[in-house]
Scaffold this motif. Structure first.
Motif, PDB file in Angstrom:
ATOM      1  N   PRO A  69      37.356  79.412  44.731  1.00 51.67           N
ATOM      2  CA  PRO A  69      38.243  78.503  45.444  1.00 51.67           C
ATOM      3  C   PRO A  69      38.861  79.131  46.690  1.00 51.67           C
ATOM      4  O   PRO A  69      39.339  78.429  47.561  1.00 51.67           O
ATOM      5  CB  PRO A  69      39.309  78.130  44.413  1.00 51.67           C
ATOM      6  CG  PRO A  69      39.216  79.143  43.343  1.00 51.67           C
ATOM      7  CD  PRO A  69      37.829  79.713  43.392  1.00 51.67           C
ATOM      8  N   ALA A  70      38.851  80.440  46.815  1.00 51.77           N
ATOM      9  CA  ALA A  70      39.411  81.093  47.992  1.00 51.77           C
ATOM     10  C   ALA A  70      38.374  81.263  49.098  1.00 51.77           C
ATOM     11  O   ALA A  70      38.688  81.738  50.171  1.00 51.77           O
ATOM     12  CB  ALA A  70      39.990  82.448  47.618  1.00 51.77           C
ATOM     13  N   ALA A  71      37.110  80.874  48.834  1.00 50.77           N
ATOM     14  CA  ALA A  71      36.069  80.981  49.862  1.00 50.77           C
ATOM     15  C   ALA A  71      36.499  80.178  51.087  1.00 50.77           C
ATOM     16  O   ALA A  71      37.122  79.126  50.972  1.00 50.77           O
ATOM     17  CB  ALA A  71      34.740  80.465  49.328  1.00 50.77           C
ATOM     18  N   ALA A  72      36.174  80.695  52.260  1.00 49.61           N
ATOM     19  CA  ALA A  72      36.602  80.067  53.502  1.00 49.61           C
ATOM     20  C   ALA A  72      36.057  78.639  53.606  1.00 49.61           C
ATOM     21  O   ALA A  72      34.878  78.399  53.382  1.00 49.61           O
ATOM     22  CB  ALA A  72      36.135  80.891  54.681  1.00 49.61           C
ATOM     23  N   PRO A  73      36.924  77.705  53.958  1.00 47.54           N
ATOM     24  CA  PRO A  73      36.464  76.339  54.179  1.00 47.54           C
ATOM     25  C   PRO A  73      35.809  76.229  55.558  1.00 47.54           C
ATOM     26  O   PRO A  73      35.887  77.144  56.379  1.00 47.54           O
ATOM     27  CB  PRO A  73      37.768  75.530  54.144  1.00 47.54           C
ATOM     28  CG  PRO A  73      38.802  76.498  54.634  1.00 47.54           C
ATOM     29  CD  PRO A  73      38.370  77.846  54.109  1.00 47.54           C
ATOM     30  N   ALA A  74      35.184  75.104  55.806  1.00 43.65           N
ATOM     31  CA  ALA A  74      34.672  74.787  57.136  1.00 43.65           C
ATOM     32  C   ALA A  74      35.811  74.135  57.918  1.00 43.65           C
ATOM     33  O   ALA A  74      36.506  73.266  57.385  1.00 43.65           O
ATOM     34  CB  ALA A  74      33.491  73.840  57.028  1.00 43.65           C
ATOM     35  N   SER A 104      26.499  77.294  48.527  1.00 46.86           N
ATOM     36  CA  SER A 104      27.314  76.164  48.106  1.00 46.86           C
ATOM     37  C   SER A 104      27.911  76.423  46.725  1.00 46.86           C
ATOM     38  O   SER A 104      29.088  76.175  46.501  1.00 46.86           O
ATOM     39  CB  SER A 104      26.474  74.884  48.092  1.00 46.86           C
ATOM     40  OG  SER A 104      27.245  73.805  47.651  1.00 46.86           O
ATOM     41  N   ARG A 105      27.101  76.933  45.787  1.00 44.67           N
ATOM     42  CA  ARG A 105      27.609  77.236  44.445  1.00 44.67           C
ATOM     43  C   ARG A 105      28.685  78.311  44.513  1.00 44.67           C
ATOM     44  O   ARG A 105      29.682  78.236  43.812  1.00 44.67           O
ATOM     45  CB  ARG A 105      26.462  77.660  43.525  1.00 44.67           C
ATOM     46  CG  ARG A 105      25.633  76.503  43.005  1.00 44.67           C
ATOM     47  CD  ARG A 105      24.691  76.959  41.899  1.00 44.67           C
ATOM     48  NE  ARG A 105      23.766  77.991  42.319  1.00 44.67           N
ATOM     49  CZ  ARG A 105      22.622  77.775  42.960  1.00 44.67           C
ATOM     50  NH1 ARG A 105      22.268  76.552  43.268  1.00 44.67           N
ATOM     51  NH2 ARG A 105      21.831  78.779  43.302  1.00 44.67           N
ATOM     52  N   THR A 106      28.484  79.317  45.369  1.00 45.72           N
ATOM     53  CA  THR A 106      29.480  80.383  45.508  1.00 45.72           C
ATOM     54  C   THR A 106      30.789  79.820  46.022  1.00 45.72           C
ATOM     55  O   THR A 106      31.861  80.155  45.527  1.00 45.72           O
ATOM     56  CB  THR A 106      28.961  81.487  46.457  1.00 45.72           C
ATOM     57  OG1 THR A 106      27.753  81.995  45.916  1.00 45.72           O
ATOM     58  CG2 THR A 106      29.969  82.601  46.610  1.00 45.72           C
ATOM     59  N   ALA A 107      30.724  78.932  47.005  1.00 42.44           N
ATOM     60  CA  ALA A 107      31.942  78.337  47.549  1.00 42.44           C
ATOM     61  C   ALA A 107      32.660  77.511  46.489  1.00 42.44           C
ATOM     62  O   ALA A 107      33.886  77.523  46.402  1.00 42.44           O
ATOM     63  CB  ALA A 107      31.618  77.470  48.767  1.00 42.44           C
ATOM     64  N   ARG A 132      35.650  71.325  52.333  1.00 42.13           N
ATOM     65  CA  ARG A 132      34.743  71.998  51.400  1.00 42.13           C
ATOM     66  C   ARG A 132      33.746  70.955  50.925  1.00 42.13           C
ATOM     67  O   ARG A 132      34.149  69.886  50.456  1.00 42.13           O
ATOM     68  CB  ARG A 132      35.513  72.567  50.198  1.00 42.13           C
ATOM     69  CG  ARG A 132      36.337  73.784  50.544  1.00 42.13           C
ATOM     70  CD  ARG A 132      36.140  74.882  49.495  1.00 42.13           C
ATOM     71  NE  ARG A 132      36.822  76.096  49.914  1.00 42.13           N
ATOM     72  CZ  ARG A 132      38.002  76.494  49.447  1.00 42.13           C
ATOM     73  NH1 ARG A 132      38.630  75.808  48.527  1.00 42.13           N
ATOM     74  NH2 ARG A 132      38.534  77.618  49.888  1.00 42.13           N
ATOM     75  N   ASP A 133      32.482  71.259  51.058  1.00 34.89           N
ATOM     76  CA  ASP A 133      31.416  70.343  50.665  1.00 34.89           C
ATOM     77  C   ASP A 133      31.617  68.954  51.279  1.00 34.89           C
ATOM     78  O   ASP A 133      31.392  67.932  50.634  1.00 34.89           O
ATOM     79  CB  ASP A 133      31.317  70.248  49.145  1.00 34.89           C
ATOM     80  CG  ASP A 133      30.963  71.578  48.517  1.00 34.89           C
ATOM     81  OD1 ASP A 133      30.140  72.301  49.101  1.00 34.89           O
ATOM     82  OD2 ASP A 133      31.519  71.890  47.443  1.00 34.89           O
ATOM     83  N   GLY A 134      32.093  68.926  52.523  1.00 36.27           N
ATOM     84  CA  GLY A 134      32.283  67.672  53.243  1.00 36.27           C
ATOM     85  C   GLY A 134      33.538  66.911  52.894  1.00 36.27           C
ATOM     86  O   GLY A 134      33.808  65.857  53.476  1.00 36.27           O
ATOM     87  N   ALA A 135      34.336  67.415  51.949  1.00 34.32           N
ATOM     88  CA  ALA A 135      35.570  66.730  51.553  1.00 34.32           C
ATOM     89  C   ALA A 135      36.775  67.385  52.229  1.00 34.32           C
ATOM     90  O   ALA A 135      36.879  68.615  52.270  1.00 34.32           O
ATOM     91  CB  ALA A 135      35.741  66.788  50.041  1.00 34.32           C
ATOM     92  N   LEU A 136      37.688  66.571  52.727  1.00 38.22           N
ATOM     93  CA  LEU A 136      38.902  67.060  53.362  1.00 38.22           C
ATOM     94  C   LEU A 136      39.818  67.669  52.303  1.00 38.22           C
ATOM     95  O   LEU A 136      40.188  67.000  51.335  1.00 38.22           O
ATOM     96  CB  LEU A 136      39.618  65.909  54.073  1.00 38.22           C
ATOM     97  CG  LEU A 136      40.924  66.253  54.769  1.00 38.22           C
ATOM     98  CD1 LEU A 136      40.716  67.284  55.870  1.00 38.22           C
ATOM     99  CD2 LEU A 136      41.538  64.966  55.343  1.00 38.22           C
TER     100      LEU A 136
END
Length: 188
Positions: A13-18, A6-9, A80-84
């Motif tokens: 900011p370019a880390a893959a979203p869900a 989670s911290r890495t994501a 990301r982290d549950g936010a759209l």
């Protein structure tokens, strides 16, 4: 995702979203995201906006509901982290797919999120629907956005369709020469 991931994501900011498919309960959040990315002062926080070309709304709950109800469509959400943080519409049209309603939160633009959403949309259209091409229409006066799409393999076709003047569901034009250009990318 564990705490370290989670911290890495968050740090990258370019880390893959869900990714997931939107449901009816997402309608209000999708409308808010799209409006923030396209219109008004909030959209100016990003690198691309329609605020200089159009006033009024970009979409509404009824427009999003129509996309959600489309039998051959999908509204892809990126979180990301549950936010759209981004979304796009996909519609299966025989040998090709249509890409639309693309929005990235203005404060998240420029960090690779849009590229990730497009890559997932293209992957889905190719692998799930067997689409050979992705089609999209873009207001031809949006040179910066068209250039961004061209860098991602989309080609201008020169095929134009008129802007729906007089239909405020699509916005209130600030100029009289708006039209859409078809862009196409091979997916095979």
């Amino acid at each position: 995702m564990d705490a370290a991931q989670s911290r890495t994501a968050e740090a990258d900011p370019a880390a893959a979203p869900a990714f997931r498919t939107a449901v009816t309960a997402d309608t209000a959040a999708v409308v808010e995201l799209i409006e923030s990315a396209y219109r008004g002062d909030a959209s100016r926080a990003g690198w691309t906006t329609e605020a200089d070309l159009l006033d009024g709304q970009r979409t509404d709950p009824e427009g999003v509901a129509a996309v959600l109800a489309a039998e051959r469509g999908r509204l892809l959400l990126a979180e990301r982290d549950g936010a759209l943080v981004a979304c796009c519409q996909l519609e299966h049209r025989g040998d090709h797919a249509y890409f639309g309603m693309f929005a990235v939160r203005p404060e998240r633009q420029g960090g690779g999120l849009g590229k990730a959403v497009m890559a997932e949309a293209e992957r889905f259209a190719r692998e799930e629907w067997g689409a050979n091409e992705m089609h999209m229409t873009v207001i031809r006066q949006r040179d910066d956005l068209i250039a961004w799409y061209e860098r991602r393999g989309y080609a201008r076709t020169g095929r134009m369709t008129p802007f729906p003047y007089g239909d405020e569901r699509f916005g209130i034009p600030r100029r009289a020469d708006l039209e859409f250009e078809l862009l196409i990318k091979p997916l095979t």
